[in-house]
Design a protein around this motif. Structure first.
Motif, PDB file in Angstrom:
ATOM      1  N   PHE A 102       9.867  31.618  46.494  1.00 41.71           N
ATOM      2  CA  PHE A 102       8.617  32.365  46.583  1.00 41.71           C
ATOM      3  C   PHE A 102       8.336  32.708  48.040  1.00 41.71           C
ATOM      4  O   PHE A 102       8.496  31.867  48.925  1.00 41.71           O
ATOM      5  N   PRO A 103       7.903  33.936  48.321  1.00 37.71           N
ATOM      6  CA  PRO A 103       7.598  34.323  49.702  1.00 37.71           C
ATOM      7  C   PRO A 103       6.248  33.746  50.147  1.00 37.71           C
ATOM      8  O   PRO A 103       5.204  34.322  49.898  1.00 37.71           O
ATOM      9  N   VAL A 104       6.285  32.591  50.779  1.00 32.99           N
ATOM     10  CA  VAL A 104       5.071  31.935  51.257  1.00 32.99           C
ATOM     11  C   VAL A 104       4.862  32.266  52.728  1.00 32.99           C
ATOM     12  O   VAL A 104       5.824  32.455  53.476  1.00 32.99           O
ATOM     13  N   THR A 105       3.612  32.330  53.138  1.00 30.49           N
ATOM     14  CA  THR A 105       3.317  32.500  54.556  1.00 30.49           C
ATOM     15  C   THR A 105       3.449  31.146  55.240  1.00 30.49           C
ATOM     16  O   THR A 105       3.539  30.108  54.567  1.00 30.49           O
ATOM     17  N   GLU A 106       3.465  31.155  56.534  1.00 27.45           N
ATOM     18  CA  GLU A 106       3.477  29.894  57.276  1.00 27.45           C
ATOM     19  C   GLU A 106       2.153  29.175  57.064  1.00 27.45           C
ATOM     20  O   GLU A 106       1.131  29.804  56.814  1.00 27.45           O
ATOM     21  N   ILE A 107       2.151  27.866  57.178  1.00 23.15           N
ATOM     22  CA  ILE A 107       0.905  27.102  57.146  1.00 23.15           C
ATOM     23  C   ILE A 107       0.216  27.322  58.482  1.00 23.15           C
ATOM     24  O   ILE A 107       0.823  27.145  59.535  1.00 23.15           O
ATOM     25  N   THR A 108      -1.025  27.756  58.425  1.00 26.89           N
ATOM     26  CA  THR A 108      -1.790  27.989  59.646  1.00 26.89           C
ATOM     27  C   THR A 108      -3.122  27.263  59.566  1.00 26.89           C
ATOM     28  O   THR A 108      -3.593  26.926  58.485  1.00 26.89           O
ATOM     29  N   GLU A 109      -3.720  27.039  60.733  1.00 23.63           N
ATOM     30  CA  GLU A 109      -5.070  26.495  60.778  1.00 23.63           C
ATOM     31  C   GLU A 109      -6.014  27.654  61.044  1.00 23.63           C
ATOM     32  O   GLU A 109      -5.817  28.427  61.981  1.00 23.63           O
ATOM     33  N   THR A 110      -7.022  27.798  60.198  1.00 19.64           N
ATOM     34  CA  THR A 110      -7.973  28.895  60.325  1.00 19.64           C
ATOM     35  C   THR A 110      -8.972  28.608  61.434  1.00 19.64           C
ATOM     36  O   THR A 110      -9.074  27.474  61.912  1.00 19.64           O
ATOM     37  N   GLN A 111      -9.742  29.614  61.796  1.00 18.59           N
ATOM     38  CA  GLN A 111     -10.761  29.419  62.828  1.00 18.59           C
ATOM     39  C   GLN A 111     -11.877  28.496  62.342  1.00 18.59           C
ATOM     40  O   GLN A 111     -12.620  27.949  63.136  1.00 18.59           O
ATOM     41  N   TYR A 112     -11.983  28.272  61.036  1.00 15.28           N
ATOM     42  CA  TYR A 112     -12.986  27.357  60.505  1.00 15.28           C
ATOM     43  C   TYR A 112     -12.387  25.993  60.159  1.00 15.28           C
ATOM     44  O   TYR A 112     -13.009  25.174  59.495  1.00 15.28           O
ATOM     45  N   GLY A 113     -11.135  25.732  60.603  1.00 11.99           N
ATOM     46  CA  GLY A 113     -10.565  24.397  60.541  1.00 11.99           C
ATOM     47  C   GLY A 113      -9.726  24.043  59.337  1.00 11.99           C
ATOM     48  O   GLY A 113      -9.201  22.944  59.270  1.00 11.99           O
ATOM     49  N   ALA A 114      -9.593  24.939  58.379  1.00 13.07           N
ATOM     50  CA  ALA A 114      -8.769  24.646  57.204  1.00 13.07           C
ATOM     51  C   ALA A 114      -7.293  24.877  57.530  1.00 13.07           C
ATOM     52  O   ALA A 114      -6.960  25.688  58.387  1.00 13.07           O
ATOM     53  N   SER A 115      -6.422  24.176  56.838  1.00 17.04           N
ATOM     54  CA  SER A 115      -4.983  24.440  56.900  1.00 17.04           C
ATOM     55  C   SER A 115      -4.639  25.139  55.598  1.00 17.04           C
ATOM     56  O   SER A 115      -5.021  24.668  54.521  1.00 17.04           O
ATOM     57  N   GLU A 116      -3.921  26.278  55.693  1.00 20.97           N
ATOM     58  CA  GLU A 116      -3.658  27.036  54.478  1.00 20.97           C
ATOM     59  C   GLU A 116      -2.434  27.928  54.607  1.00 20.97           C
ATOM     60  O   GLU A 116      -1.953  28.190  55.704  1.00 20.97           O
ATOM     61  N   PHE A 117      -1.970  28.354  53.429  1.00 17.07           N
ATOM     62  CA  PHE A 117      -0.926  29.367  53.355  1.00 17.07           C
ATOM     63  C   PHE A 117      -1.181  30.195  52.112  1.00 17.07           C
ATOM     64  O   PHE A 117      -2.035  29.858  51.283  1.00 17.07           O
ATOM     65  N   PHE A 118      -0.493  31.316  52.014  1.00 13.40           N
ATOM     66  CA  PHE A 118      -0.695  32.241  50.918  1.00 13.40           C
ATOM     67  C   PHE A 118       0.614  32.455  50.176  1.00 13.40           C
ATOM     68  O   PHE A 118       1.682  32.446  50.771  1.00 13.40           O
ATOM     69  N   VAL A 119       0.475  32.679  48.871  1.00 18.97           N
ATOM     70  CA  VAL A 119       1.624  32.962  48.021  1.00 18.97           C
ATOM     71  C   VAL A 119       1.106  33.740  46.819  1.00 18.97           C
ATOM     72  O   VAL A 119      -0.059  33.591  46.438  1.00 18.97           O
ATOM     73  N   SER A 120       1.949  34.581  46.253  1.00 21.00           N
ATOM     74  CA  SER A 120       1.588  35.262  45.010  1.00 21.00           C
ATOM     75  C   SER A 120       2.281  34.558  43.857  1.00 21.00           C
ATOM     76  O   SER A 120       3.420  34.116  43.977  1.00 21.00           O
ATOM     77  N   ASP A 121       1.560  34.448  42.729  1.00 23.36           N
ATOM     78  CA  ASP A 121       2.172  33.827  41.560  1.00 23.36           C
ATOM     79  C   ASP A 121       3.149  34.815  40.930  1.00 23.36           C
ATOM     80  O   ASP A 121       3.272  35.947  41.400  1.00 23.36           O
ATOM     81  N   PRO A 122       3.872  34.416  39.887  1.00 28.08           N
ATOM     82  CA  PRO A 122       4.880  35.317  39.310  1.00 28.08           C
ATOM     83  C   PRO A 122       4.332  36.646  38.807  1.00 28.08           C
ATOM     84  O   PRO A 122       5.076  37.622  38.706  1.00 28.08           O
ATOM     85  N   ASP A 123       3.038  36.713  38.516  1.00 27.63           N
ATOM     86  CA  ASP A 123       2.436  37.971  38.076  1.00 27.63           C
ATOM     87  C   ASP A 123       1.814  38.762  39.212  1.00 27.63           C
ATOM     88  O   ASP A 123       1.232  39.814  38.995  1.00 27.63           O
ATOM     89  N   GLY A 124       1.883  38.241  40.440  1.00 23.38           N
ATOM     90  CA  GLY A 124       1.344  38.946  41.587  1.00 23.38           C
ATOM     91  C   GLY A 124      -0.071  38.569  41.970  1.00 23.38           C
ATOM     92  O   GLY A 124      -0.633  39.149  42.891  1.00 23.38           O
ATOM     93  N   TYR A 125      -0.682  37.587  41.301  1.00 21.61           N
ATOM     94  CA  TYR A 125      -2.016  37.153  41.691  1.00 21.61           C
ATOM     95  C   TYR A 125      -1.929  36.379  43.000  1.00 21.61           C
ATOM     96  O   TYR A 125      -1.072  35.513  43.168  1.00 21.61           O
ATOM     97  N   GLU A 126      -2.836  36.673  43.912  1.00 24.03           N
ATOM     98  CA  GLU A 126      -2.822  36.015  45.212  1.00 24.03           C
ATOM     99  C   GLU A 126      -3.466  34.639  45.134  1.00 24.03           C
ATOM    100  O   GLU A 126      -4.583  34.488  44.644  1.00 24.03           O
ATOM    101  N   LEU A 127      -2.733  33.641  45.597  1.00 31.02           N
ATOM    102  CA  LEU A 127      -3.229  32.275  45.657  1.00 31.02           C
ATOM    103  C   LEU A 127      -3.359  31.869  47.117  1.00 31.02           C
ATOM    104  O   LEU A 127      -2.437  32.050  47.899  1.00 31.02           O
ATOM    105  N   TRP A 128      -4.500  31.336  47.473  1.00 34.57           N
ATOM    106  CA  TRP A 128      -4.727  30.804  48.807  1.00 34.57           C
ATOM    107  C   TRP A 128      -4.671  29.291  48.662  1.00 34.57           C
ATOM    108  O   TRP A 128      -5.559  28.686  48.088  1.00 34.57           O
ATOM    109  N   ILE A 129      -3.610  28.698  49.165  1.00 29.11           N
ATOM    110  CA  ILE A 129      -3.410  27.256  49.079  1.00 29.11           C
ATOM    111  C   ILE A 129      -4.014  26.668  50.346  1.00 29.11           C
ATOM    112  O   ILE A 129      -3.563  26.954  51.448  1.00 29.11           O
ATOM    113  N   SER A 130      -5.066  25.878  50.188  1.00 30.70           N
ATOM    114  CA  SER A 130      -5.883  25.525  51.338  1.00 30.70           C
ATOM    115  C   SER A 130      -6.383  24.087  51.272  1.00 30.70           C
ATOM    116  O   SER A 130      -6.744  23.595  50.207  1.00 30.70           O
TER     117      SER A 130
END
Length: 170
Positions: A102-130
């Motif tokens: 799955f094409p996942v983004t790098e894990i990053t820390e947001t300006q509000y302090g969360a650690s997260e990455f993004f991925v699309s599910d098999p149907d293309g729905y965007e999931l923000w894993i945070s």
């Protein structure tokens, strides 16, 4: 074929996030009619841009959409949502999804302090894993129920078939 992982990562929460045209109005609606209270928020230039609300075990996030974002929405503002998933192991889940193709983004820390990455599910729905930064109310949360590996089907061949089924097809 290499095995992805013997450990199953568990989602500890699924929290809807709604893009809204007037965050103050929306907050008032959910507070008045459903008993939600703001447990976290984020401001931009002195205006509420995002909030996390909770009522008992229900959670909801609201995101203020800019005028440009509202115009571009098609067909309606009510369909401007994403799914946030808070796993119990952010790095482990990231590695498992990447290994499965799955094409996942790098894990990053947001300006509000969360650690997260993004991925699309098999149907293309965007999931923000945070995983959010620690906040006062979060520290008091009940620990999620831990499901032991033994609670899952022990049939290794069946697990391999299931893992193969979720491989990204090229």
């Amino acid at each position: 074929m290499p095995r992805i992982s013997a450990r199953k990562v568990l989602a500890t929460q699924l929290i809807p996030s709604l893009g809204v045209s007037d965050i103050e109005r929306s907050m008032g609606f959910y507070q008045r009619f459903f008993g939600f209270r703001v447990i976290d928020s984020y401001e931009v230039d002195g205006h509420m841009a995002w909030c996390w609300m909770r009522s008992s075990n229900a959670n909801l996030m609201l995101q203020q959409l800019s005028a440009e974002q509202q115009i571009r929405l098609d067909p309606a503002i009510g369909q401007s949502w994403v799914l946030y998933i808070r796993p119990d192991d952010l790095s482990g889940l990231h590695a498992q999804l990447a290994e499965a193709g799955f094409p996942v983004t790098e894990i990053t820390e947001t300006q509000y302090g969360a650690s997260e990455f993004f991925v699309s599910d098999p149907d293309g729905y965007e999931l923000w894993i945070s995983v959010p930064a620690a906040h006062g109310d979060d520290d008091e949360e009940e620990e999620p129920e831990v499901v032991e590996e033994d609670d899952f089907d022990d049939d290794e061949d069946e697990d391999d078939e299931e893992e193969e089924e979720w491989k990204v097809r090229h």
